[in-house]
Design an enzyme around this catalytic site. Structure first.
Site, PDB file in Angstrom:
ATOM      1  N   GLU A 182      -5.293 -14.092   0.792  1.00 42.79           N
ATOM      2  CA  GLU A 182      -4.906 -13.487  -0.488  1.00 42.79           C
ATOM      3  C   GLU A 182      -3.510 -13.971  -0.866  1.00 42.79           C
ATOM      4  O   GLU A 182      -2.929 -14.820  -0.209  1.00 42.79           O
ATOM      5  CB  GLU A 182      -4.926 -11.961  -0.366  1.00 42.79           C
ATOM      6  CG  GLU A 182      -4.008 -11.428   0.718  1.00 42.79           C
ATOM      7  CD  GLU A 182      -4.125  -9.937   0.946  1.00 42.79           C
ATOM      8  OE1 GLU A 182      -4.549  -9.225   0.036  1.00 42.79           O
ATOM      9  OE2 GLU A 182      -3.775  -9.478   2.050  1.00 42.79           O
ATOM     10  N   ASP A 216       5.111  -7.197  -2.054  1.00 44.54           N
ATOM     11  CA  ASP A 216       4.475  -8.351  -2.692  1.00 44.54           C
ATOM     12  C   ASP A 216       5.437  -9.086  -3.621  1.00 44.54           C
ATOM     13  O   ASP A 216       5.113  -9.353  -4.786  1.00 44.54           O
ATOM     14  CB  ASP A 216       3.237  -7.919  -3.484  1.00 44.54           C
ATOM     15  CG  ASP A 216       2.294  -7.047  -2.674  1.00 44.54           C
ATOM     16  OD1 ASP A 216       2.131  -7.321  -1.479  1.00 44.54           O
ATOM     17  OD2 ASP A 216       1.732  -6.090  -3.242  1.00 44.54           O
TER      18      ASP A 216
END
Length: 562
Positions: A187, A14
């Site tokens: 997301e 991420d």
């Protein structure tokens, strides 16, 4: 120079990338591992150094009791108004209809800190990111969670204005700006303003082999005003099953001083057993989700495109204005435990390393036995990431267990339910012995197997130290022991490394976001606090791939199969 992907190998997922002057910074997720949020720095996008673990006290981050793969999700790093801004999520529930979480903000004038005490901003959804508009206003973009069983749980991307005077969100301004595509699971939002238009980068498809990143744009930040990039997705490996890099998606965009553009995303490098299909299962990602960087160009219609196609490339042209950055050749680590604090590469689970767990310094690491490796509250374990497929690890330990309920040794670990360990313990005859245990699958906390059992080697009387080694060879690893550090004896136990991968764990339940670790542990669930002393720890990388002649080396190939 060329960027060789992944740039951050081994559980660095991420990525949130920014540039401040000539230096690039990447912040990555750490989940239940402590300290929280790793930050790497580089001036060339090729060579990276770990420079800071931001959330390094319980005041900054309290994760006691957090579930595996809970904790710190998708930190967002930005720079504005002369300081760094870091948004991070602490997730308390990982499965079921609810995803209880809190999003926090901390700031610092320099990357080294000090970082301010975190401010809780909301709990609407995870993957929150702060956008600094050019008119001085700030907004929080985030995934939005919906627990209702008749709705999809990923309920679009919410944007809320942030008041820098009160340091609070203006909840009345919240609106959904993007619902995602039919792929669902939208997301990881990051907002940018380029040439007067807003660009929203979002991840979709779940962080597995269907993962992707899509880009949408709008001339305003109004509700549902974003239009998806045609001929997308921006990046994915769903339709490139033979690519060396897989799962690319969730990430962030950055520009160079010279006006070039790059995109940092999570990725994975799965391998498969010889008797398995190369596409189903697509493989086992034992190094977890790593960080890759792709070069980006803008097409005639003003949309960003990954150079080389949406599958990405292993070798990428470095920036023309790159400044050579000095960094270690690999991630090998040797620790004699001479310092009073742990090396920056060590992690503990959910809590910082304190006197409750043990101490370090003066040439030894002392660990005080607490709960088992299944325990999510009280655990004496220090570990570091696997960052190569081929490596050797060894250590030297002194331990006199109280009973079979006390164990100390070397562990390969994914989470509370998937791990193995070679350790010293006591048998029913009161002798100190060596055992190898593995915990995996079948139940929420796993099923445990003792591999040596009645044939466990007895440690000779007057033996002060026992040496342990793990030889890790991509698809498997083998434990060894020694009584002198020179003559190594195989336990005969070779274990399947796939058990320590996201892809294996996801078959059991929904927490599958980290990567394999190797480390040192002391257990004494009897409550008598048997104490172990470790003399050294040596992690030596041997290379990522095995060549045809059997030597271990990196092979420059776009294929992940050899």
């Amino acid at each position: 120079m060329q960027i060789q992907n992944p740039v951050l190998p081994g559980f660095n997922s991420d990525p949130s990338i920014i540039r401040v002057d000539e230096t690039y910074y990447i912040a990555t997720s750490t989940f239940e591992w402590f300290p929280g949020v790793r930050i790497h720095a580089s001036k060339d996008l090729v060579h990276w150094n770990l420079v800071k673990n931001v959330l390094d006290t319980t005041m900054m981050l309290d994760m006691k009791g957090n579930p595996s793969s809970g904790g710190v999700w998708a930190p967002d790093l930005s720079y504005a108004d002369g300081k760094f801004w870091l948004i991070f999520t602490d997730v308390k529930i990982t499965d079921g209809n609810f995803k209880d979480m809190k999003n926090y903000l901390t700031t610092a004038e320099t990357i080294e800190g000090p970082w301010s005490d975190p401010i809780m901003v909301n709990g609407v959804g995870f993957d929150a990111a702060l956008f600094h508009d050019d008119d001085g206003r700030k907004y929080l973009a985030q995934q939005t969670w919906d627990h209702r069983e008749y709705h999809h749980p990923f309920n679009g991307i919410t944007l809320t204005e942030f008041d820098t005077v009160t340091m609070k969100l203006k909840s009345e301004t919240a609106r959904t700006i993007f619902a995602g595509t039919d792929v669902k699971l939208v997301e990881g939002p990051h907002l940018y303003k380029v040439n007067g238009e807003y660009f929203l980068f979002t991840a979709e498809g779940g962080t597995i082999f269907t993962h992707q990143e899509v880009v949408s744009r709008s001339k305003s930040l109004d509700a549902m005003s974003f239009v998806v990039e045609p001929d997308g997705p921006f990046i994915t490996n769903f339709d490139t099953p033979n690519s060396y890099l897989q799962k690319q998606g969730h990430g962030a965009l950055v520009s160079t001083p010279g006006g070039e553009w790059y995109y940092a995303s999570l990725t994975a490098r799965p391998w498969h057993h010889e008797n398995e299909s190369s596409t189903d299962p697509r493989g086992w990602s034992t190094l977890g989700r790593e960080t890759a960087i792709q070069k980006v160009e803008w097409d005639e219609s003003g949309w960003p495109r990954v150079i080389g196609g949406h599958g990405g490339q292993t070798f990428v042209e470095a920036p023309k204005d790159a400044i050579l950055t000095d960094a270690p050749a690999d991630h090998s680590q040797h620790d004699e435990f001479n310092d009073a604090t742990l090396d920056i590469n060590w992690n503990t689970l959910r809590e910082p390393f304190t006197e409750k767990m043990g101490s370090t310094g003066n040439g030894k690491l002392t660990l005080i036995g607490q709960g088992s490796l299944v325990n999510t509250f009280d655990l004496s374990l220090v570990a570091r990431r696997w960052q190569a497929f081929y490596f050797d690890v060894e250590t030297k330990v002194k331990f006199n267990p109280y009973s079979y309920q006390a164990m100390a040794g070397l562990t390969n670990y994914y989470n509370h339910s998937h791990w193995s360990c070679i350790f010293i313990t006591k048998n029913d005859e009161g002798q100190n012995v060596i055992e190898v245990g593995e915990n995996k699958g079948g139940l929420r906390n796993g099923l445990y197997t003792s591999y040596l059992r009645d044939n466990a080697p007895v440690i000779p009387d007057n033996t002060e130290y026992v040496y342990f080694k793990s030889e890790n060879r991509q698809e498997s690893y083998t434990y060894f022991y020694s009584f002198d550090g020179d003559n190594w004896i195989s336990t005969g136990v070779t274990l399947d490394a796939a058990v320590l991968s996201d892809d294996y764990v996801v078959r059991e339940y929904g927490g599958f976001f980290t990567g394999a670790y190797v480390g040192l542990a002391a257990v004494d669930y009897s409550g008598y606090a048997s104490t172990a002393e470790f003399d050294y720890f040596d992690y030596k990388e041997l290379g990522d791939h095995k060549a045809a002649d059997g030597t271990l080396s990196w092979q420059k190939s776009e294929s992940r199969f050899y």
